[in-house]
Design an enzyme around this catalytic site. Structure first.
Site, PDB file in Angstrom:
ATOM      1  N   ARG A  12       0.846  -1.210   0.000  1.00 32.46           N
ATOM      2  CA  ARG A  12       0.000   0.000   0.000  1.00 32.46           C
ATOM      3  C   ARG A  12       0.879   1.256   0.000  1.00 32.46           C
ATOM      4  NH1 ARG A  12      -0.387   4.559   2.840  1.00 32.46           N
ATOM      5  NH2 ARG A  12       0.011   3.378   4.759  1.00 32.46           N
ATOM      6  N   ASP A  13       1.555   1.529   1.104  1.00 32.16           N
ATOM      7  CA  ASP A  13       2.365   2.753   1.196  1.00 32.16           C
ATOM      8  C   ASP A  13       3.492   2.709   0.165  1.00 32.16           C
ATOM      9  OD1 ASP A  13       3.420   5.143   2.155  1.00 32.16           O
ATOM     10  OD2 ASP A  13       3.342   4.528   4.250  1.00 32.16           O
ATOM     11  N   HIS A 204       5.401   4.298  12.664  1.00 31.06           N
ATOM     12  CA  HIS A 204       5.354   4.217  11.194  1.00 31.06           C
ATOM     13  C   HIS A 204       6.284   5.317  10.673  1.00 31.06           C
ATOM     14  CE1 HIS A 204       2.957   3.797   7.283  1.00 31.06           C
ATOM     15  NE2 HIS A 204       3.539   4.973   7.107  1.00 31.06           N
ATOM     16  N   HIS A 206       9.008   6.969   8.139  1.00 31.88           N
ATOM     17  CA  HIS A 206       9.640   7.030   6.812  1.00 31.88           C
ATOM     18  C   HIS A 206      11.110   7.406   7.020  1.00 31.88           C
ATOM     19  CE1 HIS A 206       6.089   6.638   4.049  1.00 31.88           C
ATOM     20  NE2 HIS A 206       5.484   6.762   5.217  1.00 31.88           N
ATOM     21  N   CYS A 237       4.280   9.299   0.142  1.00 31.92           N
ATOM     22  CA  CYS A 237       2.878   9.698   0.098  1.00 31.92           C
ATOM     23  C   CYS A 237       2.715  10.735  -0.997  1.00 31.92           C
ATOM     24  CB  CYS A 237       2.430  10.266   1.442  1.00 31.92           C
ATOM     25  SG  CYS A 237       0.733  10.871   1.388  1.00 31.92           S
ATOM     26  N   ASN A 246       9.225   4.168   3.334  1.00 29.25           N
ATOM     27  CA  ASN A 246       9.184   3.721   4.727  1.00 29.25           C
ATOM     28  C   ASN A 246      10.522   3.111   5.089  1.00 29.25           C
ATOM     29  OD1 ASN A 246       6.228   3.303   3.602  1.00 29.25           O
ATOM     30  ND2 ASN A 246       6.086   3.470   5.820  1.00 29.25           N
TER      31      ASN A 246
HETATM   32  P1  HMG Z   1     -13.098  14.544  -1.891  1.00 31.63           P
HETATM   33  O1  HMG Z   1     -12.786  14.959  -3.284  1.00 31.63           O
HETATM   34  O2  HMG Z   1     -13.326  15.605  -0.872  1.00 31.63           O
HETATM   35  O3  HMG Z   1     -14.299  13.488  -1.830  1.00 31.63           O
HETATM   36  O4  HMG Z   1     -11.912  13.586  -1.406  1.00 31.63           O
HETATM   37  P2  HMG Z   1     -15.756  13.523  -2.335  1.00 31.63           P
HETATM   38  O5  HMG Z   1     -16.571  12.796  -1.321  1.00 31.63           O
HETATM   39  O6  HMG Z   1     -16.169  14.926  -2.732  1.00 31.63           O
HETATM   40  O7  HMG Z   1     -15.682  12.621  -3.655  1.00 31.63           O
HETATM   41  C1  HMG Z   1     -14.979  13.001  -4.809  1.00 31.63           C
HETATM   42  C2  HMG Z   1     -15.025  11.860  -5.821  1.00 31.63           C
HETATM   43  O8  HMG Z   1     -14.312  10.721  -5.291  1.00 31.63           O
HETATM   44  C3  HMG Z   1     -16.439  11.364  -6.072  1.00 31.63           C
HETATM   45  O9  HMG Z   1     -16.456  10.839  -7.390  1.00 31.63           O
HETATM   46  C4  HMG Z   1     -16.584  10.211  -5.109  1.00 31.63           C
HETATM   47  O10 HMG Z   1     -17.527   9.279  -5.507  1.00 31.63           O
HETATM   48  C5  HMG Z   1     -15.188   9.601  -5.122  1.00 31.63           C
HETATM   49  P3  HMG Z   1     -17.199  11.645  -8.577  1.00 31.63           P
HETATM   50  O11 HMG Z   1     -18.570  11.861  -8.095  1.00 31.63           O
HETATM   51  O12 HMG Z   1     -16.414  12.935  -8.717  1.00 31.63           O
HETATM   52  O13 HMG Z   1     -17.021  10.713  -9.739  1.00 31.63           O
HETATM   53  N1  HMG Z   1     -14.871   8.954  -3.876  1.00 31.63           N
HETATM   54  C6  HMG Z   1     -14.421   7.682  -3.776  1.00 31.63           C
HETATM   55  N2  HMG Z   1     -14.209   6.750  -4.711  1.00 31.63           N
HETATM   56  C7  HMG Z   1     -13.767   5.553  -4.274  1.00 31.63           C
HETATM   57  N3  HMG Z   1     -13.526   5.267  -2.963  1.00 31.63           N
HETATM   58  C8  HMG Z   1     -13.756   6.188  -2.024  1.00 31.63           C
HETATM   59  C9  HMG Z   1     -14.215   7.452  -2.412  1.00 31.63           C
HETATM   60  N4  HMG Z   1     -14.517   8.570  -1.740  1.00 31.63           N
HETATM   61  C10 HMG Z   1     -14.918   9.476  -2.631  1.00 31.63           C
HETATM   62  N5  HMG Z   1     -13.498   5.891  -0.745  1.00 31.63           N
HETATM   63  C11 HMG Z   1     -11.200  11.703  -0.114  1.00 31.63           C
HETATM   64  C12 HMG Z   1     -11.911  13.047  -0.108  1.00 31.63           C
HETATM   65  C13 HMG Z   1     -10.948  11.305   1.300  1.00 31.63           C
HETATM   66  C14 HMG Z   1     -12.108  10.683  -0.805  1.00 31.63           C
HETATM   67  C15 HMG Z   1      -9.875  11.866  -0.922  1.00 31.63           C
HETATM   68  O14 HMG Z   1      -9.182  12.948  -0.397  1.00 31.63           O
HETATM   69  C16 HMG Z   1      -8.999  10.647  -0.855  1.00 31.63           C
HETATM   70  O15 HMG Z   1      -9.351   9.602  -1.376  1.00 31.63           O
HETATM   71  N6  HMG Z   1      -7.815  10.774  -0.213  1.00 31.63           N
HETATM   72  C17 HMG Z   1      -6.910   9.671  -0.028  1.00 31.63           C
HETATM   73  C18 HMG Z   1      -5.496  10.143  -0.122  1.00 31.63           C
HETATM   74  C19 HMG Z   1      -4.549   8.985   0.114  1.00 31.63           C
HETATM   75  O16 HMG Z   1      -4.891   7.837  -0.095  1.00 31.63           O
HETATM   76  N7  HMG Z   1      -3.314   9.307   0.563  1.00 31.63           N
HETATM   77  C20 HMG Z   1      -2.321   8.321   0.821  1.00 31.63           C
HETATM   78  C21 HMG Z   1      -2.599   7.497   2.037  1.00 31.63           C
HETATM   79  S1  HMG Z   1      -2.238   8.340   3.577  1.00 31.63           S
HETATM   80  C22 HMG Z   1      -0.550   8.041   3.842  1.00 31.63           C
HETATM   81  O17 HMG Z   1       0.124   7.591   2.963  1.00 31.63           O
HETATM   82  C23 HMG Z   1       0.019   8.271   5.200  1.00 31.63           C
HETATM   83  C24 HMG Z   1       0.230   6.965   5.987  1.00 31.63           C
HETATM   84  O18 HMG Z   1       1.100   6.090   5.294  1.00 31.63           O
HETATM   85  C25 HMG Z   1       0.819   7.269   7.369  1.00 31.63           C
HETATM   86  C26 HMG Z   1       2.047   8.182   7.314  1.00 31.63           C
HETATM   87  O19 HMG Z   1       3.026   7.872   6.608  1.00 31.63           O
HETATM   88  O20 HMG Z   1       1.989   9.205   7.988  1.00 31.63           O
HETATM   89  C27 HMG Z   1      -1.086   6.227   6.212  1.00 31.63           C
HETATM   90 MG    MG Z   2       3.268   6.231   5.309  1.00 24.58          MG
END
Ligand code: HMG
Ligand code: MG
Length: 299
Positions: A12-13, A204, A206, A237, A246
């Site tokens: 995933r990450d 966690h 990096h 990310c 990571n």
């Molecule tokens: P938004 O644009 O505010 O959401 O995003 P929305 O509700 O307005 O929806 C926009 C569009 O996305 C819509 O589609 C929804 O249907 C669709 P449209 O109508 O335009 O065709 N949608 C989805 N589709 C599939 N699955 C869903 C979903 N939700 C909405 N779950 C949202 C808000 C949270 C969805 C967006 O910002 C997002 O998906 N963000 C994820 C970002 C991400 O994955 N980042 C990486 C992971 S975090 C990380 O790496 C850190 C970590 O490793 C820890 C660390 O290192 O610190 C965990």
């Molecule tokens: Mg991470």
């Protein structure tokens, strides 16, 4: 029971930041191979918006293609109820929600404030627990934010305690951009354990500045036993500029082997997987321990 539990986040990450879409069969093989090394947790994907993170768009297909190993959990990231519904259709048993200790990162990563994220997560966690799923929580930017800079450990403690109060069984503290140093990491953890028991915390980290192993070592004496890492040090990310991979799983396995702390994970096999996935991605293998172990095995 092993002294240390490793949560492998490479599929995933590690992959979410890859610019070219990784073939589905490679993703499936990566998870399947990792799950046969003794790891008990292999984060397998993310049910996030495909517009935000295209690389994770096929997570349901990844899960459908797995040959599940009994005793291994395959958690996935879920940002909202839509993601939870899709994850449940895919048959997951564990999800992870993810918030941040900084406003700047919260806005850029999940498009809402920290307070809004907690309001968004509450019904997700409640519905997941109701359905019998296990829920893990992440707090990002615990040692610095690419947008807001320094982060007050009290904010980390607040977010971690909020996720724990919702029912997350474990909170993983993310140094998302790998800017932490040992004294800072230990001080952050000392503040968080005032509000969340250490046996519900994971690290966690990096490795942007090469400090992740040192940071983990600096935190060990406080009793934390769960560490997230990625095979071959993959990762980053897409919403954290400058974030590198990571800490490599191979580095942690070698570290804990040297400390006499059991992990139950086969370092040689993880090193082979790290070598294979690096070649698949056309990247140099980011794990020094992995490269060294393979060179030793090759004689
Ligand atoms: P938004 O644009 O505010 O959401 O995003 P929305 O509700 O307005 O929806 C926009 C569009 O996305 C819509 O589609 C929804 O249907 C669709 P449209 O109508 O335009 O065709 N949608 C989805 N589709 C599939 N699955 C869903 C979903 N939700 C909405 N779950 C949202 C808000 C949270 C969805 C967006 O910002 C997002 O998906 N963000 C994820 C970002 C991400 O994955 N980042 C990486 C992971 S975090 C990380 O790496 C850190 C970590 O490793 C820890 C660390 O290192 O610190 C965990
Ligand atoms: Mg991470």
């Amino acid at each position: 029971m092993p002294a240390i539990r490793i949560v492998e986040v490479g599929p995933r990450d590690g992959l979410q930041n890859e610019p070219a879409i990784v073939p589905l069969d490679v993703k499936i093989a990566l998870v399947n191979r990792l799950a046969r090394t003794g790891l008990t947790h292999v984060e397998a994907g993310a049910f996030v918006s495909p517009k935000w993170v295209p690389q994770m768009a096929d997570s349901a297909a990844v899960l459908a293609g797995l040959s599940p190993v009994p005793g291994v959990a395959y958690p996935v990231l879920v940002p909202n109820l839509k993601g939870l519904e899709a994850a449940m259709v895919a048959g997951v048993a564990e999800i992870a929600i993810f918030g941040a200790a900084s406003e700047g990162f919260s806005q850029r990563n999940i498009n809402c404030s920290m307070a809004e994220s907690l309001d968004r997560f509450r019904p997700v966690v409640a519905a997941a627990l109701d359905a019998g799923l296990r829920v893990r929580g992440y707090v990002s930017c615990v040692l610095g934010c690419p947008y807001d800079g320094e982060i007050d450990p009290a904010r980390v403690a607040f977010m971690a305690a909020s996720l724990a109060a919702m029912g997350c069984y474990e909170i993983s503290l993310g140094d998302t951009i790998g800017v932490g140093t040992p004294a800072k990491a230990a001080a952050m953890l000392r503040r968080v354990v005032q509000d969340v028991p250490v046996d519900r915390l994971a690290l966690h980290f990096h490795d942007t500045y090469g400090q992740a192993v040192a940071n983990i070592l600096a935190c060990l004496d406080q009793g934390v036993t769960v560490m997230d890492s990625a095979v071959a040090g993959l990762g980053g990310c897409p919403y954290a500029k400058g974030a590198s991979g990571n800490v490599a799983t191979e580095e942690l396995l070698y570290l804990f082997e040297g400390l006499g702390l059991s992990t139950g994970v086969d370092l040689d096999e993880v090193a082979r997987i790290g070598d294979w996935i690096s070649r698949e991605l056309g990247r140099p293998n980011g794990s020094k321990a992995g490269r060294a172990r393979l060179a030793k095995l090759a004689g």
